[in-house]
Design a protein around this motif. Sequence first.
Motif, PDB file in Angstrom:
ATOM      1  N   PHE A   4       0.843  -1.199   0.000  1.00  0.00           N
ATOM      2  CA  PHE A   4       0.000   0.000   0.000  1.00  0.00           C
ATOM      3  C   PHE A   4       0.879   1.251   0.000  1.00  0.00           C
ATOM      4  O   PHE A   4       0.641   2.203  -0.736  1.00  0.00           O
ATOM      5  CB  PHE A   4      -0.895  -0.020   1.236  1.00  0.00           C
ATOM      6  N   TYR A   5       1.915   1.194   0.807  1.00  0.00           N
ATOM      7  CA  TYR A   5       2.847   2.327   0.856  1.00  0.00           C
ATOM      8  C   TYR A   5       3.416   2.584  -0.535  1.00  0.00           C
ATOM      9  O   TYR A   5       3.458   3.708  -1.012  1.00  0.00           O
ATOM     10  CB  TYR A   5       3.977   2.006   1.833  1.00  0.00           C
ATOM     11  N   ASP A   6       3.900   1.503  -1.156  1.00  0.00           N
ATOM     12  CA  ASP A   6       4.490   1.646  -2.486  1.00  0.00           C
ATOM     13  C   ASP A   6       3.491   2.277  -3.451  1.00  0.00           C
ATOM     14  O   ASP A   6       3.821   3.136  -4.246  1.00  0.00           O
ATOM     15  CB  ASP A   6       4.912   0.264  -2.992  1.00  0.00           C
ATOM     16  N   LYS A  17       4.774  17.768 -12.615  1.00  0.00           N
ATOM     17  CA  LYS A  17       5.201  19.049 -12.068  1.00  0.00           C
ATOM     18  C   LYS A  17       4.157  20.119 -12.383  1.00  0.00           C
ATOM     19  O   LYS A  17       3.583  20.136 -13.457  1.00  0.00           O
ATOM     20  CB  LYS A  17       6.538  19.428 -12.687  1.00  0.00           C
ATOM     21  N   GLY A  18       3.918  20.955 -11.435  1.00  0.00           N
ATOM     22  CA  GLY A  18       2.926  22.010 -11.641  1.00  0.00           C
ATOM     23  C   GLY A  18       1.509  21.512 -11.425  1.00  0.00           C
ATOM     24  O   GLY A  18       0.541  22.136 -11.841  1.00  0.00           O
ATOM     25  N   ARG A  19       1.391  20.373 -10.799  1.00  0.00           N
ATOM     26  CA  ARG A  19       0.056  19.808 -10.565  1.00  0.00           C
ATOM     27  C   ARG A  19       0.001  19.229  -9.162  1.00  0.00           C
ATOM     28  O   ARG A  19       0.998  18.769  -8.636  1.00  0.00           O
ATOM     29  CB  ARG A  19      -0.195  18.711 -11.603  1.00  0.00           C
ATOM     30  N   VAL A  20      -1.136  19.237  -8.544  1.00  0.00           N
ATOM     31  CA  VAL A  20      -1.267  18.707  -7.195  1.00  0.00           C
ATOM     32  C   VAL A  20      -2.381  17.668  -7.154  1.00  0.00           C
ATOM     33  O   VAL A  20      -3.278  17.677  -7.991  1.00  0.00           O
ATOM     34  CB  VAL A  20      -1.572  19.833  -6.193  1.00  0.00           C
ATOM     35  N   ALA A  21      -2.322  16.777  -6.208  1.00  0.00           N
ATOM     36  CA  ALA A  21      -3.362  15.751  -6.081  1.00  0.00           C
ATOM     37  C   ALA A  21      -3.850  15.713  -4.633  1.00  0.00           C
ATOM     38  O   ALA A  21      -3.099  15.994  -3.703  1.00  0.00           O
ATOM     39  CB  ALA A  21      -2.788  14.401  -6.485  1.00  0.00           C
ATOM     40  N   THR A  22      -5.083  15.343  -4.467  1.00  0.00           N
ATOM     41  CA  THR A  22      -5.642  15.276  -3.108  1.00  0.00           C
ATOM     42  C   THR A  22      -5.438  13.864  -2.546  1.00  0.00           C
ATOM     43  O   THR A  22      -5.207  12.913  -3.289  1.00  0.00           O
ATOM     44  CB  THR A  22      -7.137  15.595  -3.138  1.00  0.00           C
ATOM     45  N   TYR A  23      -5.513  13.726  -1.268  1.00  0.00           N
ATOM     46  CA  TYR A  23      -5.350  12.422  -0.636  1.00  0.00           C
ATOM     47  C   TYR A  23      -6.376  11.440  -1.209  1.00  0.00           C
ATOM     48  O   TYR A  23      -6.088  10.266  -1.395  1.00  0.00           O
ATOM     49  CB  TYR A  23      -5.530  12.555   0.871  1.00  0.00           C
ATOM     50  N   GLY A  24      -7.536  11.944  -1.487  1.00  0.00           N
ATOM     51  CA  GLY A  24      -8.573  11.079  -2.046  1.00  0.00           C
ATOM     52  C   GLY A  24      -8.142  10.522  -3.393  1.00  0.00           C
ATOM     53  O   GLY A  24      -8.389   9.358  -3.698  1.00  0.00           O
ATOM     54  N   GLN A  25      -7.472  11.336  -4.199  1.00  0.00           N
ATOM     55  CA  GLN A  25      -7.003  10.865  -5.506  1.00  0.00           C
ATOM     56  C   GLN A  25      -5.950   9.778  -5.310  1.00  0.00           C
ATOM     57  O   GLN A  25      -5.981   8.744  -5.956  1.00  0.00           O
ATOM     58  CB  GLN A  25      -6.405  12.058  -6.271  1.00  0.00           C
ATOM     59  N   ILE A  26      -5.029  10.019  -4.433  1.00  0.00           N
ATOM     60  CA  ILE A  26      -3.987   9.027  -4.160  1.00  0.00           C
ATOM     61  C   ILE A  26      -4.627   7.740  -3.660  1.00  0.00           C
ATOM     62  O   ILE A  26      -4.283   6.652  -4.093  1.00  0.00           O
ATOM     63  CB  ILE A  26      -3.010   9.575  -3.102  1.00  0.00           C
ATOM     64  N   ALA A  27      -5.576   7.898  -2.763  1.00  0.00           N
ATOM     65  CA  ALA A  27      -6.262   6.713  -2.217  1.00  0.00           C
ATOM     66  C   ALA A  27      -6.960   5.955  -3.342  1.00  0.00           C
ATOM     67  O   ALA A  27      -6.923   4.726  -3.398  1.00  0.00           O
ATOM     68  CB  ALA A  27      -7.263   7.154  -1.170  1.00  0.00           C
ATOM     69  N   LEU A  29      -6.113   5.883  -6.527  1.00  0.00           N
ATOM     70  CA  LEU A  29      -5.093   5.209  -7.327  1.00  0.00           C
ATOM     71  C   LEU A  29      -4.576   3.987  -6.577  1.00  0.00           C
ATOM     72  O   LEU A  29      -4.165   3.006  -7.172  1.00  0.00           O
ATOM     73  CB  LEU A  29      -3.939   6.185  -7.589  1.00  0.00           C
ATOM     74  N   CYS A  30      -4.606   4.096  -5.283  1.00  0.00           N
ATOM     75  CA  CYS A  30      -4.132   2.985  -4.459  1.00  0.00           C
ATOM     76  C   CYS A  30      -5.127   1.824  -4.503  1.00  0.00           C
ATOM     77  O   CYS A  30      -4.775   0.682  -4.245  1.00  0.00           O
ATOM     78  CB  CYS A  30      -3.967   3.481  -3.028  1.00  0.00           C
ATOM     79  N   GLY A  31      -6.353   2.143  -4.842  1.00  0.00           N
ATOM     80  CA  GLY A  31      -7.357   1.087  -4.920  1.00  0.00           C
ATOM     81  C   GLY A  31      -8.429   1.244  -3.855  1.00  0.00           C
ATOM     82  O   GLY A  31      -9.405   0.518  -3.835  1.00  0.00           O
ATOM     83  N   ASN A  32      -8.257   2.197  -2.951  1.00  0.00           N
ATOM     84  CA  ASN A  32      -9.242   2.414  -1.891  1.00  0.00           C
ATOM     85  C   ASN A  32      -9.576   3.893  -1.785  1.00  0.00           C
ATOM     86  O   ASN A  32      -8.886   4.635  -1.119  1.00  0.00           O
ATOM     87  CB  ASN A  32      -8.700   1.923  -0.549  1.00  0.00           C
ATOM     88  N   PRO A  33     -10.640   4.313  -2.438  1.00  0.00           N
ATOM     89  CA  PRO A  33     -11.038   5.726  -2.417  1.00  0.00           C
ATOM     90  C   PRO A  33     -11.320   6.214  -1.006  1.00  0.00           C
ATOM     91  O   PRO A  33     -11.319   7.403  -0.749  1.00  0.00           O
ATOM     92  CB  PRO A  33     -12.287   5.774  -3.283  1.00  0.00           C
ATOM     93  N   ARG A  34     -11.548   5.292  -0.107  1.00  0.00           N
ATOM     94  CA  ARG A  34     -11.830   5.669   1.282  1.00  0.00           C
ATOM     95  C   ARG A  34     -10.570   5.665   2.141  1.00  0.00           C
ATOM     96  O   ARG A  34     -10.636   5.951   3.325  1.00  0.00           O
ATOM     97  CB  ARG A  34     -12.815   4.661   1.867  1.00  0.00           C
ATOM     98  N   ALA A  35      -9.472   5.289   1.559  1.00  0.00           N
ATOM     99  CA  ALA A  35      -8.236   5.173   2.350  1.00  0.00           C
ATOM    100  C   ALA A  35      -7.482   6.496   2.410  1.00  0.00           C
ATOM    101  O   ALA A  35      -6.274   6.523   2.595  1.00  0.00           O
ATOM    102  CB  ALA A  35      -7.373   4.084   1.742  1.00  0.00           C
TER     103      ALA A  35
END
Length: 109
Positions: A4-6, A17-27, A29-35
């Motif tokens: 999950f960390y990876d 570069k020049g772009r930002v993502a929210t924790y929800g987006q990362i979650a 991509l990680c496979g858990n939109p709630r994570a």
Amino acid sequence: MSAFYDAVYRAVGRIPKGRVATYGQIALLCGNPRASRAVGWALHQNPMPGVIPCHRVVNREGRMAPAFAFGGPEIQRGMLEEEGVPFLPDGRADLARALWSPGAGEENP
DNA sequence: GGACTGACACTGG
DNA sequence: ACCAGTGCCAGTC
């Protein structure tokens, strides 16, 4: 370091570069939109400066955590500004334009 | 093995 | 529109 960390580190590293993502987006991509919590936690546990651009990860407000680990919120703002991320007078990143679209690739409107 | 914690997100009032 | 409470997930004690 768990898979999950990876996934989180990889998602964050994929932010162009020049772009930002929210924790929800990362979650997502990680496979858990709630994570979203676990995402922020992963970054907190392994800041890995230089490898993981945590400064490109912001909450859905466009603002980072109250306790930034890079030296201060001003540092993050400066870095994002240098990257070309538009900031609002409120001190928050303009998610309307700087929010990265996962999967859509590195667009540059 | 169980419980608590934590850099969030969402829904309800 | 704003404030408050709840739920999610993973990790650590």
